[in-house]
Design an enzyme around this catalytic site. Structure first.
Site, PDB file in Angstrom:
ATOM      1  N   GLY A  68       0.817  -1.223   0.000  1.00  0.00           N
ATOM      2  CA  GLY A  68       0.000   0.000   0.000  1.00  0.00           C
ATOM      3  C   GLY A  68       0.835   1.250   0.000  1.00  0.00           C
ATOM      4  N   TYR A 113     -11.632  -2.314  13.197  1.00  0.00           N
ATOM      5  CA  TYR A 113     -10.304  -1.744  12.898  1.00  0.00           C
ATOM      6  C   TYR A 113      -9.338  -2.014  14.063  1.00  0.00           C
ATOM      7  CZ  TYR A 113      -6.797   1.842  11.710  1.00  0.00           C
ATOM      8  OH  TYR A 113      -5.629   2.505  11.415  1.00  0.00           O
ATOM      9  N   ILE A 157      -2.031  10.699  12.220  1.00  0.00           N
ATOM     10  CA  ILE A 157      -1.079  11.067  11.174  1.00  0.00           C
ATOM     11  C   ILE A 157      -1.839  11.735  10.033  1.00  0.00           C
ATOM     12  CG2 ILE A 157       0.693  10.192   9.607  1.00  0.00           C
ATOM     13  CD1 ILE A 157       1.347   9.664  12.599  1.00  0.00           C
ATOM     14  N   ASN A 215       2.090  -2.324   5.476  1.00  0.00           N
ATOM     15  CA  ASN A 215       1.519  -1.001   5.773  1.00  0.00           C
ATOM     16  C   ASN A 215       0.038  -0.885   5.430  1.00  0.00           C
ATOM     17  OD1 ASN A 215       1.502   2.127   5.852  1.00  0.00           O
ATOM     18  ND2 ASN A 215       0.972   1.647   3.725  1.00  0.00           N
ATOM     19  N   VAL A 270      -3.612  -7.250  -1.577  1.00  0.00           N
ATOM     20  CA  VAL A 270      -2.917  -8.114  -0.617  1.00  0.00           C
ATOM     21  C   VAL A 270      -3.851  -8.749   0.416  1.00  0.00           C
ATOM     22  CG1 VAL A 270      -0.644  -7.049  -0.884  1.00  0.00           C
ATOM     23  CG2 VAL A 270      -2.246  -6.116   0.789  1.00  0.00           C
ATOM     24  N   LYS A 288      -5.904  -4.280  14.237  1.00  0.00           N
ATOM     25  CA  LYS A 288      -4.619  -3.676  14.612  1.00  0.00           C
ATOM     26  C   LYS A 288      -4.024  -4.351  15.850  1.00  0.00           C
ATOM     27  CE  LYS A 288      -4.273  -0.752  11.257  1.00  0.00           C
ATOM     28  NZ  LYS A 288      -3.172  -0.887  10.279  1.00  0.00           N
ATOM     29  N   ALA A 304      -9.562  -4.318  16.366  1.00  0.00           N
ATOM     30  CA  ALA A 304      -9.281  -5.755  16.488  1.00  0.00           C
ATOM     31  C   ALA A 304      -8.211  -6.171  15.479  1.00  0.00           C
ATOM     32  CB  ALA A 304     -10.560  -6.562  16.270  1.00  0.00           C
ATOM     33  N   SER A 307       1.319   3.429  -2.601  1.00  0.00           N
ATOM     34  CA  SER A 307       1.051   4.392  -3.675  1.00  0.00           C
ATOM     35  C   SER A 307       0.686   5.765  -3.109  1.00  0.00           C
ATOM     36  CB  SER A 307      -0.062   3.879  -4.582  1.00  0.00           C
ATOM     37  OG  SER A 307      -1.213   3.591  -3.827  1.00  0.00           O
ATOM     38  N   SER A 357      -1.618   0.512  14.972  1.00  0.00           N
ATOM     39  CA  SER A 357      -2.214   1.805  15.323  1.00  0.00           C
ATOM     40  C   SER A 357      -2.339   1.867  16.843  1.00  0.00           C
ATOM     41  CB  SER A 357      -3.614   1.910  14.715  1.00  0.00           C
ATOM     42  OG  SER A 357      -4.314   2.986  15.309  1.00  0.00           O
TER      43      SER A 357
HETATM   44  P1  NAP Z   1      -4.195   5.692   3.270  1.00  0.00           P
HETATM   45  O1  NAP Z   1      -3.725   7.074   2.988  1.00  0.00           O
HETATM   46  O2  NAP Z   1      -5.650   5.401   3.194  1.00  0.00           O
HETATM   47  O3  NAP Z   1      -3.381   4.676   2.323  1.00  0.00           O
HETATM   48  C1  NAP Z   1      -3.624   3.297   2.385  1.00  0.00           C
HETATM   49  C2  NAP Z   1      -2.890   2.622   1.251  1.00  0.00           C
HETATM   50  O4  NAP Z   1      -3.160   1.212   1.288  1.00  0.00           O
HETATM   51  C3  NAP Z   1      -3.343   3.116  -0.104  1.00  0.00           C
HETATM   52  O5  NAP Z   1      -2.234   3.160  -0.981  1.00  0.00           O
HETATM   53  C4  NAP Z   1      -4.325   2.018  -0.537  1.00  0.00           C
HETATM   54  O6  NAP Z   1      -4.499   1.877  -1.934  1.00  0.00           O
HETATM   55  C5  NAP Z   1      -3.613   0.796  -0.001  1.00  0.00           C
HETATM   56  N1  NAP Z   1      -4.485  -0.372   0.078  1.00  0.00           N
HETATM   57  C6  NAP Z   1      -5.669  -0.474   0.739  1.00  0.00           C
HETATM   58  N2  NAP Z   1      -6.154  -1.717   0.620  1.00  0.00           N
HETATM   59  C7  NAP Z   1      -5.272  -2.410  -0.138  1.00  0.00           C
HETATM   60  C8  NAP Z   1      -5.193  -3.745  -0.610  1.00  0.00           C
HETATM   61  N3  NAP Z   1      -6.151  -4.639  -0.310  1.00  0.00           N
HETATM   62  N4  NAP Z   1      -4.130  -4.113  -1.361  1.00  0.00           N
HETATM   63  C9  NAP Z   1      -3.154  -3.234  -1.674  1.00  0.00           C
HETATM   64  N5  NAP Z   1      -3.157  -1.949  -1.247  1.00  0.00           N
HETATM   65  C10 NAP Z   1      -4.206  -1.549  -0.492  1.00  0.00           C
HETATM   66  O7  NAP Z   1      -3.763   5.245   4.719  1.00  0.00           O
HETATM   67  P2  NAP Z   1      -2.550   5.776   5.628  1.00  0.00           P
HETATM   68  O8  NAP Z   1      -3.089   6.823   6.519  1.00  0.00           O
HETATM   69  O9  NAP Z   1      -1.370   6.058   4.803  1.00  0.00           O
HETATM   70  O10 NAP Z   1      -2.333   4.488   6.538  1.00  0.00           O
HETATM   71  C11 NAP Z   1      -1.292   3.553   6.319  1.00  0.00           C
HETATM   72  C12 NAP Z   1      -1.291   2.584   7.485  1.00  0.00           C
HETATM   73  O11 NAP Z   1      -1.123   3.293   8.707  1.00  0.00           O
HETATM   74  C13 NAP Z   1      -2.608   1.807   7.620  1.00  0.00           C
HETATM   75  O12 NAP Z   1      -2.350   0.496   8.029  1.00  0.00           O
HETATM   76  C14 NAP Z   1      -3.318   2.563   8.724  1.00  0.00           C
HETATM   77  O13 NAP Z   1      -4.245   1.742   9.403  1.00  0.00           O
HETATM   78  C15 NAP Z   1      -2.151   2.943   9.600  1.00  0.00           C
HETATM   79  N6  NAP Z   1      -2.433   4.077  10.478  1.00  0.00           N
HETATM   80  C16 NAP Z   1      -2.747   5.305   9.976  1.00  0.00           C
HETATM   81  C17 NAP Z   1      -2.999   6.357  10.857  1.00  0.00           C
HETATM   82  C18 NAP Z   1      -3.340   7.727  10.376  1.00  0.00           C
HETATM   83  O14 NAP Z   1      -3.623   8.586  11.219  1.00  0.00           O
HETATM   84  N7  NAP Z   1      -3.321   8.014   9.089  1.00  0.00           N
HETATM   85  C19 NAP Z   1      -2.946   6.127  12.235  1.00  0.00           C
HETATM   86  C20 NAP Z   1      -2.629   4.865  12.706  1.00  0.00           C
HETATM   87  C21 NAP Z   1      -2.364   3.854  11.820  1.00  0.00           C
HETATM   88  P3  NAP Z   1      -5.674   2.703  -2.701  1.00  0.00           P
HETATM   89  O15 NAP Z   1      -5.031   3.963  -3.143  1.00  0.00           O
HETATM   90  O16 NAP Z   1      -6.098   1.832  -3.807  1.00  0.00           O
HETATM   91  O17 NAP Z   1      -6.789   2.918  -1.719  1.00  0.00           O
END
Ligand code: NAP
Length: 257
Positions: free
Chosen positions: A10, A164, A197, A99, A73, A168, A166, A12, A151
């Site tokens: 993930g 979510y 974030i 990720n 994935v 994590k 569960a 991109s 998380s």
């Molecule tokens: P995001 O901006 O929504 O990006 C998620 C990425 O994962 C996107 O590139 C998405 O692709 C990809 N993705 C989703 N499902 C997928 C799949 N089945 N196969 C391949 N790729 C997939 O999220 P983020 O904020 O960067 O979060 C990244 C990680 O950090 C996550 O695990 C999230 O739970 C964790 N996290 C984030 C925060 C926060 O505050 N942002 C806090 C705690 C934890 P698409 O572009 O196609 O959707």
């Protein structure tokens, strides 16, 4: 180049993208996984490919190189073939960063079976599928770094995020067990728990919600994807070779979760 390779699921956009770029700056060859699925609309897959291509360009601008691997994935066969493809192209997977993550906030009573399955398979099963596939290659080289992005809600829980949280929390047990099972084979496994974030995942928060969050963060700001990327790069660095089975919170000292 440092002769090492990394696969970031993930990557991109958001935190995954920042991790991919940080590793590129540190001389890793980077495999950028983006969502690509036969179940998705062709234009969705195309848009995701375009985003991933932009990340690859940035990796090259940072003086490294890499590859793109489209896969959903959350599906075992797709995850396995993605890892095999990267290992074949790079010759090795030194670092795997699990990720990928999605959230769909909902109260327990309203979470459907399909939503539960979707969150668990995307956030937790994906890390299991990719780790199982990558460990096979890491064991052969007696070297590997697995970094899972959990998380803070996986530690403390959160109303409206039963599924979510569960998923994590599940990543913690997965990580700690991999660390114990493969420590003697030169493989470390650690988990990062980000707080709030700035990314697309948190972009929908209102100013009021953001102000409330900020009031509980000791360092006085929301985190950036780069804050998480720095922690991931540290865990993969030679200086962290004796750190395994650990949880690192990257949350600016968040008091509420
Ligand atoms: P995001 O901006 O929504 O990006 C998620 C990425 O994962 C996107 O590139 C998405 O692709 C990809 N993705 C989703 N499902 C997928 C799949 N089945 N196969 C391949 N790729 C997939 O999220 P983020 O904020 O960067 O979060 C990244 C990680 O950090 C996550 O695990 C999230 O739970 C964790 N996290 C984030 C925060 C926060 O505050 N942002 C806090 C705690 C934890 P698409 O572009 O196609 O959707």
């Amino acid at each position: 180049m440092n002769g090492k390779t990394v696969l970031v699921t993930g990557s991109s956009r958001g935190i995954g993208r920042a991790i991919a770029l940080q590793f590129a700056r540190e001389g890793y060859r980077v495999a950028v996984n983006y969502y690509d699925s036969p179940d998705a609309l062709p234009e969705t897959n195309q848009a995701n490919l375009q985003q991933a291509e932009d990340v690859l360009q940035e990796i090259e601008a940072a003086g490294s190189n890499g590859m793109l691997v489209g896969a959903d994935v959350s599906k075992p066969v797709a995850a396995q073939s993605m890892v095999d493809k990267v290992a074949k192209e790079f010759g090795q997977i030194d670092v795997l960063v699990n990720n990928v993550g999605i959230n769909k906030d909902q109260l327990l009573l309203r979470i459907s079976d399909a939503e539960w399955e979707d969150i668990i398979s995307t956030n937790l099963s994906s890390a299991f599928y990719c780790s199982r596939a990558a460990v096979k290659y890491m064991m052969k080289k007696r070297y590997g770094r697995i970094i899972n992005i959990s998380s803070v809600v996986g530690i403390g829980g959160n109303a409206g995020q039963v599924h979510y949280a569960a998923s994590k929390s599940g990543l913690l047990g997965l990580t700690f067990s991999i660390a114990k099972e493969y420590g003697a084979r030169g493989i470390t496994a650690n988990v990062i728990a980000p707080g709030f974030i700035q990314s697309d995942m948190t972009a929908g928060f209102t100013e009021e919600q953001k102000a409330k969050m900020l009031s509980g963060i000791a360092v006085g700001r929301l985190g950036t994807p780069e804050d998480v990327a720095n922690a991931a790069a540290f865990l993969a660095s030679p200086g962290a070779s004796y750190i395994s089975g650990q949880l690192i919170r990257v949350d600016g000292c968040l008091s509420s979760l």
